[in-house]
Scaffold this active site. Structure first.
Site, PDB file in Angstrom:
ATOM      1  N   TYR A  59       0.827  -1.208   0.000  1.00  0.00           N
ATOM      2  CA  TYR A  59       0.000   0.000   0.000  1.00  0.00           C
ATOM      3  C   TYR A  59       0.864   1.262   0.000  1.00  0.00           C
ATOM      4  CZ  TYR A  59      -3.614   3.370   1.103  1.00  0.00           C
ATOM      5  OH  TYR A  59      -4.461   4.454   1.056  1.00  0.00           O
ATOM      6  N   TYR A 165      -9.714  15.559   1.991  1.00  0.00           N
ATOM      7  CA  TYR A 165     -10.249  14.890   0.814  1.00  0.00           C
ATOM      8  C   TYR A 165     -11.682  15.397   0.733  1.00  0.00           C
ATOM      9  CZ  TYR A 165      -6.307  11.684   0.276  1.00  0.00           C
ATOM     10  OH  TYR A 165      -5.068  11.153   0.058  1.00  0.00           O
ATOM     11  N   ARG A 200      -3.704   1.004  -9.194  1.00  0.00           N
ATOM     12  CA  ARG A 200      -2.532   0.678  -8.381  1.00  0.00           C
ATOM     13  C   ARG A 200      -2.329  -0.842  -8.346  1.00  0.00           C
ATOM     14  NH1 ARG A 200      -3.800   4.728  -3.201  1.00  0.00           N
ATOM     15  NH2 ARG A 200      -3.935   6.666  -4.441  1.00  0.00           N
ATOM     16  N   HIS A 302       1.335  13.534  -5.687  1.00  0.00           N
ATOM     17  CA  HIS A 302       0.867  12.526  -4.721  1.00  0.00           C
ATOM     18  C   HIS A 302       1.877  11.384  -4.591  1.00  0.00           C
ATOM     19  CE1 HIS A 302      -3.030  11.898  -2.519  1.00  0.00           C
ATOM     20  NE2 HIS A 302      -2.432  10.757  -2.232  1.00  0.00           N
ATOM     21  N   ASP A 333       6.213  18.692  -2.508  1.00  0.00           N
ATOM     22  CA  ASP A 333       5.959  17.329  -2.057  1.00  0.00           C
ATOM     23  C   ASP A 333       6.256  16.382  -3.220  1.00  0.00           C
ATOM     24  OD1 ASP A 333       4.461  15.217  -0.376  1.00  0.00           O
ATOM     25  OD2 ASP A 333       3.331  15.216  -2.248  1.00  0.00           O
ATOM     26  N   SER A 334       6.628  15.163  -2.903  1.00  0.00           N
ATOM     27  CA  SER A 334       6.828  14.076  -3.862  1.00  0.00           C
ATOM     28  C   SER A 334       8.294  13.841  -4.178  1.00  0.00           C
ATOM     29  CB  SER A 334       6.059  14.282  -5.171  1.00  0.00           C
ATOM     30  OG  SER A 334       4.664  14.329  -4.951  1.00  0.00           O
ATOM     31  N   GLY A 335       8.861  12.848  -3.501  1.00  0.00           N
ATOM     32  CA  GLY A 335      10.208  12.398  -3.832  1.00  0.00           C
ATOM     33  C   GLY A 335      11.295  12.769  -2.855  1.00  0.00           C
ATOM     34  N   ARG A 337      13.751  12.418  -0.018  1.00  0.00           N
ATOM     35  CA  ARG A 337      14.285  11.285   0.737  1.00  0.00           C
ATOM     36  C   ARG A 337      15.467  11.674   1.618  1.00  0.00           C
ATOM     37  NH1 ARG A 337      10.150  10.089  -0.783  1.00  0.00           N
ATOM     38  NH2 ARG A 337       9.418   8.263  -1.944  1.00  0.00           N
ATOM     39  N   ARG A 357       6.670   8.923   2.439  1.00  0.00           N
ATOM     40  CA  ARG A 357       7.025   7.514   2.599  1.00  0.00           C
ATOM     41  C   ARG A 357       8.113   7.261   3.649  1.00  0.00           C
ATOM     42  NH1 ARG A 357       5.836   7.468  -3.048  1.00  0.00           N
ATOM     43  NH2 ARG A 357       4.230   5.908  -3.596  1.00  0.00           N
TER      44      ARG A 357
END
Length: 415
Positions: A59, A165, A200, A302, A333-335, A337, A357
């Site tokens: 997920y 949302y 997905r 996202h 946002d996104s990526g 690390r 993540r």
């Protein structure tokens, strides 16, 4: 197991996040104690996979389609290289930022990630608690497995924002906003790209969607308007039929029908604080956000979870900042690390960044303390890397510190 520590006072210049590096060495040398969660960003996902169940891991690790957008996010960072400066007074760094008139200890925010109970029983309330401990604002997802009120209580005096949302039912939307305002959430983050779930494969191959069984539906199940309408329609309480209640909630929140720009007026009427639109990737949408009168945007795809084959978020950040950065607040946002990833995004004009993540992987490995240590590691990396780059403050992150260099052998890493 160590306990969560209270939020201490800090000297001018904010917290000294780089000290965490020496704490790790000290624990190892004096107590023969190694970190529970790896500090290597390229090994974090692999470690989390060993601790999480297959469905939970798939997920969070999965994305839309062939995960091409996830790859694009990471490859975009590899195309920008740091150009360090020497003989600068960067021994003591200041990571503080001011956003919407509020001062924060760093430019990092905990991204709104839902259904955290599938990763660890500490779930959202635990992560909100440790986020407050280390001075990182927490953004609560509408798809939370903890209620708006419970997360606010766990967060205490920590900064917290609310991610929406956006339901189709205006009365329900207004109820959610009212609850968030009463609980001290200062900023409304409206996600635009998830009015329906994407294709997905990692979830599809296991026929797994947590919301169908009530996981991640706590926001709705604890809402007085949703509960009243469910009872009026079905003649029973939410608890009497969780599967039916889940379908009812999903039908409203992930309806398959997108909202429109003119409907933002309702949110502006009902929310008296700053509004951020999350999911902006096109410069024209950024301009329309300015025209709509919102206070900020989050350049985001996202994390590659919605549209496969989309452009990496960092790729479009510079042109969006150039177009609207002097008119509204632009977050990224996104990526993200690593600490250096954060520096690159800041140098390209973002005022702050969201971490997704990585903290979830830490949560899966070691609960709330695992999530805390992942974020502490990224903060320490940011702090140390700023110093080594010749950057003393966040304001010193600018285009002169980076250069776009496209090496044919560059590869994506640490999805």
């Amino acid at each position: 197991m160590p306990e969560v520590q209270p939020h201490p006072n800090h000297p001018e210049g904010g917290r000294k996040y780089g000290k965490y590096q020496m704490d790790i060495y000290g624990e190892g040398l004096l107590k023969n104690k190694l970190p529970t969660v790896t500090t290597d960003p390229n090994k974090l996902e692999e470690q989390a996979k060993k601790y999480m169940g297959a469905r939970s891991y798939n997920y969070v690790a999965g994305g839309a389609g062939e995960r091409a957008t996830m790859d694009a996010n990471r490859l975009a960072f590899r195309q920008w290289k740091m150009i360090p400066r020497m003989l600068r007074p960067t021994t003591h760094r200041d990571l503080t930022v001011e956003i919407f008139g509020e001062k924060f200890d760093s430019p990092i925010f905990i991204a709104p990630v839902g259904v955290q109970t599938i990763f660890h029983h500490d779930k959202e309330v635990g992560v909100a608690e440790v986020a407050a401990e280390i001075g990182v604002p927490y953004i609560l997802s509408t798809a939370s497995s903890s209620s708006i009120e419970d997360v606010a209580k766990a967060s205490g005096d920590g900064a917290r924002w609310y991610q929406l949302y956006w339901p189709q039912d205006d009365e329900l939307t207004i109820s959610l906003l009212s609850r968030a305002k009463k609980c001290g959430y200062k900023v409304l983050v409206v996600t635009l790209d998830t009015w329906a779930l994407s294709w997905r494969p990692l979830d599809l191959d296991n026929a797994y969607v947590p919301f169908a069984s009530g996981i991640g539906d706590q926001t709705g199940f604890s809402d007085p308007v949703f509960r009243r309408k469910f009872t009026e329609k079905h003649g029973k309480e939410v608890e009497d039929d969780i599967f039916l209640a889940s379908r009812e909630w999903e039908t409203d929140v992930f309806s398959g029908a997108a909202h429109t720009w003119d409907q933002l007026e309702m949110l502006k009427r009902e929310w008296d604080g700053p509004i951020l639109l999350k999911g902006i990737q096109h410069v024209e949408d950024a301009r329309m956000a300015v025209e709509a009168g919102v206070q900020g945007i989050i350049v985001s795809n996202h994390g590659g979870r919605q549209l496969d084959g989309a452009v990496g978020s960092l790729e479009v950040l510079p042109e969006i900042v150039e177009a609207v950065g002097d008119q509204i607040t632009v977050l990224f946002d996104s990526g993200i690390r690593t600490g250096v990833d954060i520096i690159k995004a800041l140098c390209l004009g973002a005022k702050g960044v969201l971490i997704g993540r990585p903290f979830v992987y830490g949560l899966g490995i070691g609960g709330k303390l695992g999530a805390r240590d992942v974020v502490r590691g990224i903060l320490a990396d940011l702090d140390q890397s700023m110093g080594l780059s010749g950057i003393r403050t966040i304001a010193d992150c600018n285009r002169s510190m980076i250069r776009r260099v496209q090496y044919g052998g560059d590869r994506n890493s640490s999805n």
